[in-house]
Design a protein around this motif. Sequence first.
Motif: not given
Length: 210
Positions: A8-13, A200-205
Amino acid sequence: MTTSKADILREYGPFPGVDQVHGVTFDGKAVWFASGDKVNALDPDDGRVLRTIDLSAHAGTAYDGRHLFQIAEDRIHKIDPASGAIVSTIPAPGNGGDSGLTWAEGSLWVGEYRSRQIHEIDPETGTVRRTIESNRMVTGVTWVDGELWHGTWEGEESDLRRLDPKTGAVLDTITMPAGIGVSGLESDGADRFFCGGGNSGKIRAIRRPR
């Protein structure tokens, strides 16, 4: 078949007013994601939501280079991203059981969650051109460099799978950490997958394996 753990490079939200992330797509600059009653454009560099379009957005999202496509219950809307107007509408092949959505080679590719299928459909009529069987429930769908990938989410287990598009055989699997699900899925055309995180309401790269 190769199996690896997700990098997982990054999480958004999570994002204000967003309880669910459904479909995800990428227009070369912005990551668009569906959140139930709107489609949102996210800057993947700074994590800001740039704009929203108010419309039904219950499942997969796609981009063909000019237009967005959005599953809304048992229909797929074609949308002008500049104005937010719905240009046309076609039936979704799963009659409301549809999940992921992507564009590749002149077709829309639609995941059907419980039937564990991916349908290639005509973007003008919705006619099914062919169907690929998976062995897991299908969430997001994406193509990159001739590779067909889809997300899965069953119980507390979720992963990304690369399928042989002719046979449906699983070629690669990327397992997500426990408790992290994949709803929408899209490639950036290079080294990242953008994964919707459902409730979760998130986006993950996620790093795409090479």
